[in-house]
Design a protein around this motif. Structure first.
Motif, PDB file in Angstrom:
ATOM      1  N   ALA A  24      35.946  46.867  42.643  1.00  0.00           N
ATOM      2  CA  ALA A  24      35.011  46.490  41.586  1.00  0.00           C
ATOM      3  C   ALA A  24      34.800  47.617  40.588  1.00  0.00           C
ATOM      4  N   VAL A  27      36.656  47.534  37.243  1.00  0.00           N
ATOM      5  CA  VAL A  27      36.402  46.502  36.232  1.00  0.00           C
ATOM      6  C   VAL A  27      34.947  46.379  35.796  1.00  0.00           C
ATOM      7  N   THR A  28      34.029  47.069  36.465  1.00  0.00           N
ATOM      8  CA  THR A  28      32.604  46.885  36.147  1.00  0.00           C
ATOM      9  C   THR A  28      32.242  47.336  34.729  1.00  0.00           C
ATOM     10  N   ILE A  36      33.694  38.842  36.575  1.00  0.00           N
ATOM     11  CA  ILE A  36      34.476  39.446  37.662  1.00  0.00           C
ATOM     12  C   ILE A  36      34.493  38.528  38.876  1.00  0.00           C
ATOM     13  N   SER A  40      37.861  36.411  40.214  1.00  0.00           N
ATOM     14  CA  SER A  40      38.335  36.723  41.561  1.00  0.00           C
ATOM     15  C   SER A  40      38.307  35.483  42.455  1.00  0.00           C
ATOM     16  N   GLU A 226      43.339  46.477  35.774  1.00  0.00           N
ATOM     17  CA  GLU A 226      42.141  45.648  35.966  1.00  0.00           C
ATOM     18  C   GLU A 226      42.503  44.273  36.537  1.00  0.00           C
ATOM     19  N   LEU A 230      41.241  42.592  40.070  1.00  0.00           N
ATOM     20  CA  LEU A 230      40.686  41.238  40.208  1.00  0.00           C
ATOM     21  C   LEU A 230      41.471  40.421  41.224  1.00  0.00           C
TER      22      LEU A 230
END
Length: 323
Positions: A24, A27-28, A36, A40, A226, A230
């Motif tokens: 995580a 990509v946060t 997200i 996912s 990224e 995911l």
């Protein structure tokens, strides 16, 4: 042998779940929390549906409304709320510290097992709960004068603790569902179908809030790293981890699951150091050790006692849950 298989499944489940903090982290800063989670979950369903397409409809039609309601609660706590709190917390705390704080899950699960499942408490388990709480307070800097933690940092840590509480609630609801399913011959346990249904419910919960995060525009701007994060979040952290979880929880009790949930901080802290280059200070190490000791105290005796309770009488467990 069945108990050993259950423990191995739980070990795999929580080891994979521990990678959620690190994956995580990639990509946060670039995507919204619900985006997200939604993306996912789409990856997870693409992986899961072909595996259980034949059994899924039959499994769903045989399910009672009460059991379906339990799956909704699992999706709400175990995916939707857990990831919302975790991803929000990662904006203001490190991945390593967040990983350690997820170690509060065993203590919270133990408390819920006592309060809801009526599982017996011993001095060892109570000591484990106290030890875990103390470890979390040390990590927070509450017991260290002049620790220098900002209000935002503490707030981020509190959000991660909320995520741990949601994970514990998910553990408890899953155990209740497993006990009920074991008493219904018309509804055999099917971990893959359970995971698929829970993932689909969680995706539905995420779609509306994700629409307000400009999901398509932001997704178009991310790179290969990224997208790989995911994909990992969907296939491994969600699909495979949940399959292992459901396969394990039907064979083990709540205290056993509480003990193995300590693998989450182990995995996340190790990976945050190796992959993200983060460093743990003395406060985090001491707090982490206390959390681990609490995990051992909670689980060591429970690994045998809960299994023996399950062996002796399934009806007793059923009565405890339905009371």
């Amino acid at each position: 042998m069945n108990r050993l298989k259950g423990k191995l499944y739980l070990l795999c489940a929580f080891s994979l779940a521990g990678t959620s903090v690190v994956s995580a982290r990639f990509v946060t800063e670039k995507l919204g929390n619900f985006t997200i989670t939604a993306v996912s979950l789409i990856f997870a369903l693409v992986f899961l549906v072909p595996l259980c397409s034949r059994q899924l409809i039959q499994y769903f039609t045989q399910m009672s409304f009460r059991n379906f309601r339990l799956l909704v609660l699992q999706a709400l706590c175990g995916i939707f709320l857990f990831r919302m709190f975790l991803l929000s917390g990662l904006h203001n705390t490190s991945a390593g510290e967040a990983g350690i704080l997820t170690g509060a899950t065993p203590a919270i699960t133990a408390i819920l097992a006592i309060a809801i499942l009526r599982e017996p408490v011993s001095g060892r388990k109570l000591s484990g709960i106290i030890c875990t709480v103390t470890g979390v307070l040390v990590i927070q800097g509450v017991m260290v004068p002049g620790s220098g933690l900002t209000l935002e940092h503490v707030g981020g840590n509190m959000l991660v603790l909320c995520a741990a509480a949601c994970e514990s609630a998910f553990n408890t609801f899953s155990r209740i569902f497993a006990v009920k399913a074991s008493t219904q011959s018309t509804m055999p346990s099917n971990p893959i179908s359970q995971t698929t249904i829970v993932s689909a419910i969680a995706l539905i919960l995420c779609l509306i809030p994700a629409a307000f995060e400009h999901a398509m525009k932001r997704l178009a701007a991310i790179g290969l790293l990224e997208w790989m994060a995911l994909l990992w979040y969907g296939v491994f952290v969600t699909a495979l981890a949940f399959i292992c979880w459901y396969a394990g929880i039907k064979r083990c009790g709540a205290f056993t699951a509480a003990a193995f949930s300590g693998m989450m901080p182990f995995t996340s802290m190790l990976l945050s150091i190796i992959l993200l280059g983060e460093k743990a200070d003395w406060r985090q190490w001491i707090g982490g050790v206390l959390v681990i000791i609490g995990m051992i105290l909670i689980g060591s005796k429970g690994l045998n006692t809960i299994s023996s309770v399950n062996k002796n009488t399934k009806m007793t467990e059923k009565e405890r849950v339905t009371e």
